[in-house]
Design an enzyme around this catalytic site. Structure first.
Site, PDB file in Angstrom:
ATOM      1  N   ASP A   1     -60.414  23.021 -22.054  1.00 13.56           N
ATOM      2  CA  ASP A   1     -59.166  22.484 -22.589  1.00 13.56           C
ATOM      3  C   ASP A   1     -59.393  21.191 -23.355  1.00 13.56           C
ATOM      4  O   ASP A   1     -60.408  20.501 -23.172  1.00 13.56           O
ATOM      5  CB  ASP A   1     -58.148  22.258 -21.480  1.00 13.56           C
ATOM      6  CG  ASP A   1     -58.584  21.198 -20.468  1.00 13.56           C
ATOM      7  OD1 ASP A   1     -59.766  21.213 -20.080  1.00 13.56           O
ATOM      8  OD2 ASP A   1     -57.737  20.368 -20.070  1.00 13.56           O
TER       9      ASP A   1
ATOM     10  N   GLU B   1     -59.136  20.528 -17.208  1.00  8.55           N
ATOM     11  CA  GLU B   1     -59.734  19.273 -16.766  1.00  8.55           C
ATOM     12  C   GLU B   1     -58.903  18.080 -17.223  1.00  8.55           C
ATOM     13  O   GLU B   1     -58.765  17.091 -16.492  1.00  8.55           O
ATOM     14  CB  GLU B   1     -61.165  19.148 -17.311  1.00  8.55           C
ATOM     15  CG  GLU B   1     -61.948  17.956 -16.777  1.00  8.55           C
ATOM     16  CD  GLU B   1     -61.827  16.677 -17.605  1.00  8.55           C
ATOM     17  OE1 GLU B   1     -62.323  15.633 -17.169  1.00  8.55           O
ATOM     18  OE2 GLU B   1     -61.215  16.734 -18.705  1.00  8.55           O
TER      19      GLU B   1
END
Length: 407
Positions: A79, A174
């Site tokens: 991400d 994350e």
């Protein structure tokens, strides 16, 4: 694809995470990227490839030695930050950077300048991948993914480099603090691992903040302002009073190194009710606990001044300093240190002024320090990464694999 082409392909995927959705992965577009990576790993001939319903992608590069070698892993997140859009990233390469300003967007007058970002000057003569000033770049952490996969490809193509079984893992979310929450450590099956998620060349990190979040809700009383005397309680003013209690010099803009902080990240308010949000950070566990007690004390003071139920505090721990889990197995730091030196990189052991998936994984039983991926100025339009830094990170991965097999 070579390392650079691979990275440029990866940043074309929009993988921004979103903390408001309550699902994993937090955005479906992360799964699109995961499916692409899965197909790439299959094409490269890696084994034991799995992608679960939450977007956790694992794969194996088998050992090419007969002896027993510790199974190690390399991990990066898919991400990108919610802080700025990662849609339609349009990178370009500034070859042989000369140390002057880089115009990212002429129409927007957006300039990447060493006057504001002096770290640029450490990369004169290198080839910098930059944004067009309209999006972030996504080197955090697609650089790490590109480096890991390129290293696995290199090891497959060079069987003369001996290595044990290597596991690679790519996870979602994350950037919203949830990357390790559904990471199956037992399934990953490593003795230890490294996240490739650091910044500048040489960074080697096994200390991070202890972290908590705090939300304080202030209850007021709204009446007509023309008749408010001795009746109205303006929650916005109470919130302001609370903010003034928190030490102003213990904010991120006034701290560095091992200094902790209280960071005011949000204020919402009307007369009837207001909310302030903080994050609390400190490397030292005792100081961290003291900071949390201070927040409780500030809330108690507000309630003593304005009434017992005026302020309510919701505080929760987010993650802890991984140092206590790494110190018993410091040989894993020694290996990374030696690998960097072997490929001509000067190790720079430093505390992370933030968090990492590795911290949570370490507390889940997988010791997992953090190694540089090479990017700088994360989470915004001024993000950049030198090609040479990516190449060095890839070389460190290969060398770690070689050194572990040679022990």
């Amino acid at each position: 694809m070579n390392l650079v082409d691979r990275f440029l392909k990866y940043v074309s995927f929009d993988t921004q995470s979103d903390e408001s959705t309550g699902v994993t992965p937090s955005t479906p577009k992360q799964m699109v990227f995961a499916e692409y990576l899965k197909a790439e790993l299959e094409a490269l001939g890696l084994e034991e490839i799995t992608l679960d319903e939450h977007g956790y992608l694992f794969a194996t590069l088998p050992s090419n030695v007969e002896k027993e070698v510790p199974v190690i892993g390399f991990i990066s997140h898919m991400d990108t930050s919610p802080d700025m859009t990662g849609k339609d990233v349009s990178p370009r390469i500034v070859e042989n950077y000369d140390g002057t300003d880089i115009a990212l967007s002429a129409e927007g007058n957006i300039v990447l300048s060493p006057a504001q970002f002096p770290e640029l000057l450490a990369h004169k003569g290198e080839d910098l991948i930059v944004t067009d000033g309209k999006t972030l770049l996504g080197a955090d952490d697609k650089a790490g993914i590109a480096e890991i996969i390129s290293a696995m490809e290199f090891l497959k193509e060079h069987p003369e480099i001996k290595h044990g079984k290597i596991r690679v893992g790519f996870n979602p979310d994350e950037e919203i603090g949830l990357g390790a929450h559904k990471f199956d450590v037992e399934k990953f099956g490593c003795e230890w691992a490294y996240t490739m998620d650091g910044g500048e060349v040489g960074e080697l990190e096994f200390e991070n903040f202890n972290a908590a979040s705090a939300k304080i809700v202030f209850q007021g009383r709204n009446v007509h302002p023309g008749y408010a005397k001795n009746k109205m309680i303006n929650s916005i003013r109470i919130a302001q009073r609370f903010i003034e209690m928190v030490p102003a010099q213990e904010a991120p803009e006034h701290t560095s190194g091992y200094e902790g902080f209280y960071h005011l990240i949000g204020v919402q308010g009307e007369v009837e009710q207001s909310t302030v949000s903080y994050i609390i950070r400190d490397h030292d566990r005792d100081k961290f606990e003291h900071r949390k007690k201070e927040m409780e004390r500030f809330v108690a003071r507000i309630n003593a001044e304005y009434g017992e139920t005026t302020a309510t505090l919701e505080m929760r721990d987010q993650y802890y300093n991984m140092r206590e889990k790494i110190e018993p197995v410091m040989h894993i730091i020694d290996v990374a240190f030696a690998a960097m030196e072997a490929v001509g990189v000067k190790p720079n052991v430093k505390p992370i002024r933030g968090g990492t998936d590795g911290a949570q994984l370490s507390f889940k039983g997988l010791p997992c320090p953090n190694i540089f991926a090479g990017g700088l100025n994360f989470h915004g339009r001024y993000e950049f990464i030198p090609v040479q830094s990516m190449e060095k990170a890839m070389a460190v991965i290969v060398k770690i694999a070689e050194l572990v097999a040679a022990r």
